[in-house]
Design an enzyme around this catalytic site. Structure first.
Site, PDB file in Angstrom:
ATOM      1  N   ASP A  16       3.498  21.407   5.209  1.00 33.28           N
ATOM      2  CA  ASP A  16       4.574  20.717   5.939  1.00 33.28           C
ATOM      3  C   ASP A  16       4.460  20.996   7.436  1.00 33.28           C
ATOM      4  O   ASP A  16       4.753  20.145   8.269  1.00 33.28           O
ATOM      5  CB  ASP A  16       5.952  21.167   5.420  1.00 33.28           C
ATOM      6  N   HIS A 207      15.052  23.733   1.113  1.00 33.72           N
ATOM      7  CA  HIS A 207      13.991  23.362   2.074  1.00 33.72           C
ATOM      8  C   HIS A 207      14.692  22.750   3.286  1.00 33.72           C
ATOM      9  O   HIS A 207      15.132  21.605   3.243  1.00 33.72           O
ATOM     10  CB  HIS A 207      13.060  22.364   1.379  1.00 33.72           C
ATOM     11  N   HIS A 209      14.975  21.734   7.371  1.00 33.75           N
ATOM     12  CA  HIS A 209      14.390  21.477   8.695  1.00 33.75           C
ATOM     13  C   HIS A 209      15.482  21.771   9.722  1.00 33.75           C
ATOM     14  O   HIS A 209      16.679  21.699   9.416  1.00 33.75           O
ATOM     15  CB  HIS A 209      13.896  20.033   8.782  1.00 33.75           C
ATOM     16  N   CYS A 240       7.820  15.463   9.059  1.00 33.09           N
ATOM     17  CA  CYS A 240       7.195  14.510   8.139  1.00 33.09           C
ATOM     18  C   CYS A 240       6.882  13.244   8.925  1.00 33.09           C
ATOM     19  O   CYS A 240       7.746  12.714   9.626  1.00 33.09           O
ATOM     20  CB  CYS A 240       8.156  14.207   6.992  1.00 33.09           C
ATOM     21  N   ASN A 249      10.238  22.633  10.233  1.00 34.35           N
ATOM     22  CA  ASN A 249      10.959  23.411   9.234  1.00 34.35           C
ATOM     23  C   ASN A 249      11.605  24.599   9.938  1.00 34.35           C
ATOM     24  O   ASN A 249      11.204  24.983  11.033  1.00 34.35           O
ATOM     25  CB  ASN A 249       9.968  23.958   8.194  1.00 34.35           C
TER      26      ASN A 249
HETATM   27  P1  HMG Z   1      -0.269   3.113  -1.690  1.00 33.42           P
HETATM   28  O1  HMG Z   1      -0.949   2.515  -0.498  1.00 33.42           O
HETATM   29  O2  HMG Z   1       0.895   2.379  -2.274  1.00 33.42           O
HETATM   30  O3  HMG Z   1      -1.287   3.548  -2.839  1.00 33.42           O
HETATM   31  O4  HMG Z   1       0.229   4.559  -1.245  1.00 33.42           O
HETATM   32  P2  HMG Z   1      -2.419   2.827  -3.631  1.00 33.42           P
HETATM   33  O5  HMG Z   1      -2.392   3.405  -5.005  1.00 33.42           O
HETATM   34  O6  HMG Z   1      -2.324   1.337  -3.449  1.00 33.42           O
HETATM   35  O7  HMG Z   1      -3.734   3.362  -2.902  1.00 33.42           O
HETATM   36  C1  HMG Z   1      -4.068   3.011  -1.568  1.00 33.42           C
HETATM   37  C2  HMG Z   1      -5.301   3.799  -1.145  1.00 33.42           C
HETATM   38  O8  HMG Z   1      -5.019   5.194  -1.116  1.00 33.42           O
HETATM   39  C3  HMG Z   1      -6.490   3.636  -2.115  1.00 33.42           C
HETATM   40  O9  HMG Z   1      -7.666   3.799  -1.336  1.00 33.42           O
HETATM   41  C4  HMG Z   1      -6.349   4.835  -3.016  1.00 33.42           C
HETATM   42  O10 HMG Z   1      -7.548   5.250  -3.610  1.00 33.42           O
HETATM   43  C5  HMG Z   1      -5.871   5.897  -2.038  1.00 33.42           C
HETATM   44  P3  HMG Z   1      -8.506   2.518  -0.848  1.00 33.42           P
HETATM   45  O11 HMG Z   1      -8.872   1.766  -2.110  1.00 33.42           O
HETATM   46  O12 HMG Z   1      -7.584   1.726   0.063  1.00 33.42           O
HETATM   47  O13 HMG Z   1      -9.690   3.143  -0.103  1.00 33.42           O
HETATM   48  N1  HMG Z   1      -5.102   6.958  -2.694  1.00 33.42           N
HETATM   49  C6  HMG Z   1      -5.380   8.268  -2.584  1.00 33.42           C
HETATM   50  N2  HMG Z   1      -6.337   8.941  -1.920  1.00 33.42           N
HETATM   51  C7  HMG Z   1      -6.317  10.291  -2.046  1.00 33.42           C
HETATM   52  N3  HMG Z   1      -5.405  10.981  -2.764  1.00 33.42           N
HETATM   53  C8  HMG Z   1      -4.430  10.326  -3.414  1.00 33.42           C
HETATM   54  C9  HMG Z   1      -4.385   8.920  -3.344  1.00 33.42           C
HETATM   55  N4  HMG Z   1      -3.587   7.985  -3.878  1.00 33.42           N
HETATM   56  C10 HMG Z   1      -4.030   6.791  -3.476  1.00 33.42           C
HETATM   57  N5  HMG Z   1      -3.531  11.016  -4.113  1.00 33.42           N
HETATM   58  C11 HMG Z   1       0.661   6.851  -1.819  1.00 33.42           C
HETATM   59  C12 HMG Z   1       0.924   5.394  -2.155  1.00 33.42           C
HETATM   60  C13 HMG Z   1       1.630   7.687  -2.616  1.00 33.42           C
HETATM   61  C14 HMG Z   1      -0.785   7.221  -2.194  1.00 33.42           C
HETATM   62  C15 HMG Z   1       0.866   7.047  -0.297  1.00 33.42           C
HETATM   63  O14 HMG Z   1       2.108   6.515   0.055  1.00 33.42           O
HETATM   64  C16 HMG Z   1       0.799   8.484   0.136  1.00 33.42           C
HETATM   65  O15 HMG Z   1      -0.244   9.113   0.065  1.00 33.42           O
HETATM   66  N6  HMG Z   1       1.931   9.037   0.615  1.00 33.42           N
HETATM   67  C17 HMG Z   1       2.002  10.420   1.006  1.00 33.42           C
HETATM   68  C18 HMG Z   1       2.988  10.592   2.106  1.00 33.42           C
HETATM   69  C19 HMG Z   1       3.124  12.039   2.465  1.00 33.42           C
HETATM   70  O16 HMG Z   1       2.268  12.868   2.181  1.00 33.42           O
HETATM   71  N7  HMG Z   1       4.238  12.363   3.149  1.00 33.42           N
HETATM   72  C20 HMG Z   1       4.513  13.682   3.581  1.00 33.42           C
HETATM   73  C21 HMG Z   1       4.848  14.618   2.474  1.00 33.42           C
HETATM   74  S1  HMG Z   1       6.533  14.490   1.888  1.00 33.42           S
HETATM   75  C22 HMG Z   1       7.413  15.525   2.940  1.00 33.42           C
HETATM   76  O17 HMG Z   1       6.925  15.962   3.929  1.00 33.42           O
HETATM   77  C23 HMG Z   1       8.789  15.934   2.523  1.00 33.42           C
HETATM   78  C24 HMG Z   1       8.844  17.360   1.982  1.00 33.42           C
HETATM   79  O18 HMG Z   1       8.393  18.288   2.953  1.00 33.42           O
HETATM   80  C25 HMG Z   1      10.256  17.746   1.627  1.00 33.42           C
HETATM   81  C26 HMG Z   1      11.198  17.358   2.712  1.00 33.42           C
HETATM   82  O19 HMG Z   1      11.178  17.890   3.812  1.00 33.42           O
HETATM   83  O20 HMG Z   1      11.956  16.456   2.361  1.00 33.42           O
HETATM   84  C27 HMG Z   1       8.008  17.501   0.708  1.00 33.42           C
HETATM   85 MG    MG Z   2       9.643  19.039   4.683  1.00 35.60          MG
END
Ligand code: HMG
Ligand code: MG
Length: 302
Positions: A16, A207, A209, A240, A249
């Site tokens: 994060d 969690h 921030h 994020c 955080n």
């Molecule tokens: P999408 O575009 O709807 O997914 O994204 P898709 O299934 O259509 O795939 C698109 C492309 O991504 C494809 O590649 C997939 O292979 C690839 P392409 O054919 O275009 O070359 N792909 C992946 N590659 C690697 N690893 C994977 C993966 N999945 C698909 N796992 C998706 C949907 C969920 C993948 C996307 O929206 C995403 O990765 N989101 C992540 C966002 C993120 O990490 N945000 C920050 C974390 S959350 C946070 O910080 C909050 C937290 O701290 C708590 C808080 O504070 O609230 C936890």
């Molecule tokens: Mg967070």
């Protein structure tokens, strides 16, 4: 009110903390950060994300990071997995815990993981099942539990609803996350009271921030509702990419300082954490936002 005598700190800076950094942080630095955090005694380090590198380029080297860190037996190294592809990466990397990350807000769910809350739950189900079969711990994160950058207020019922869906999947731990740091202690008490009616408080983490400077007060409020697991980040790193305007955080140094003053044990070496916060801030070429960390560093330099 009696506070817990021991608290588990989950150090989230490698994930994060760094995910929102514009400049790519070299893999060597990420590995050194995790190794130093391990040596400082954190029982749980959130080490990487196995998400789409197009969505979060900073986390693209998760497999390398996991392959190169020195593991301490007993330390839990967690990684974020939004789907089966992420889980396969986590399994290959030998993660001890996976984190599924849903939201209590529909709008944020769409922005962050490109699907509705219901779709996200359906996507998480096979991930959790596969993790359980592989003997990997599972944590379920509930983003925007205290407010959403797009939707504004988030009803307590929405948080409880996601918590119940996670419970039904038999996740080990559930984190109630104030993604954009808008919560205040009264609201934290209300949300934690509602969630602890359905989930054992020993399985809930807070969690927070610190965007509005409320994180320490919110942690104290959560401690008063029997929560004893908190996520923190050295030097207050974090944010994020899909929660615009949210700052880092809560800083680990500040939380450790407060807990020490409350006679609450964490098993973490405070002085080592101050060093890590200063080292990481120097690497990022800016002053960290931990008040306690900077105060101790200034005192040492005097
Ligand atoms: P999408 O575009 O709807 O997914 O994204 P898709 O299934 O259509 O795939 C698109 C492309 O991504 C494809 O590649 C997939 O292979 C690839 P392409 O054919 O275009 O070359 N792909 C992946 N590659 C690697 N690893 C994977 C993966 N999945 C698909 N796992 C998706 C949907 C969920 C993948 C996307 O929206 C995403 O990765 N989101 C992540 C966002 C993120 O990490 N945000 C920050 C974390 S959350 C946070 O910080 C909050 C937290 O701290 C708590 C808080 O504070 O609230 C936890
Ligand atoms: Mg967070």
């Amino acid at each position: 009110m009696a506070l817990p005598s021991r608290v588990k700190i989950v150090e989230v800076s490698p994930r994060d903390g760094l995910q929102n950094e514009k400049e790519f942080v070299p893999t060597d630095i990420k590995v050194e950060l995790i190794n130093r955090l391990t040596a400082a005694g954190f029982p749980n380090v959130e080490a990487a994300s196995f998400v789409s590198p197009k969505w979060v380029p900073q986390m693209a080297d998760g497999a390398d990071v996991m392959a190169r860190i020195e593991r301490r037996p007993g330390t839990i190294y967690s990684v974020l997995t939004p789907n089966m592809k992420g889980f396969e990466g986590a399994l290959a990397a030998g993660a001890d815990e996976i984190v599924i990350f849903g939201a209590a807000s529909e709008a944020f769910s769409q922005k962050n993981i490109n699907c509705s809350i219901a779709e996200s739950i359906a996507r998480f189900e096979p991930v959790v099942q596969a993790a359980r079969e592989a003997g990997i711990r599972v944590r379920g994160s509930i983003s925007c539990a205290l407010g959403c950058p797009y939707q504004g207020e988030v009803p307590v019922e929405s948080v409880v609803d996601v918590a119940q869906r996670y419970l039904a999947m038999q996740v080990d731990e559930i984190d109630v996350a104030d993604t954009i740091g808008v919560g205040t202690p009264k609201r934290v008490r209300e949300v934690m009271a509602a969630v602890t009616r359905v989930v054992d408080p020993a399985r809930i983490s807070g969690h927070f921030h610190d965007t509005y400077g409320q994180a320490l007060a919110n942690i104290l409020a959560a401690l008063e509702t029997d929560i004893s697991i908190f996520h923190t980040s050295v030097a207050g790193l974090g944010g994020c990419p899909y929660a615009k305007g949210a700052t880092g955080n809560v800083a680990t140094e500040d939380v450790l300082y407060m807990l020490r003053g409350l006679d609450i044990d964490t098993g973490v070496d405070f002085d080592a954490v101050v060093d890590i916060g200063q080292w990481m801030s120097a690497h990022l070429n800016r002053k960290g936002s931990s008040r306690a960390g900077n105060a101790i560093a200034a005192k040492r330099a005097a």
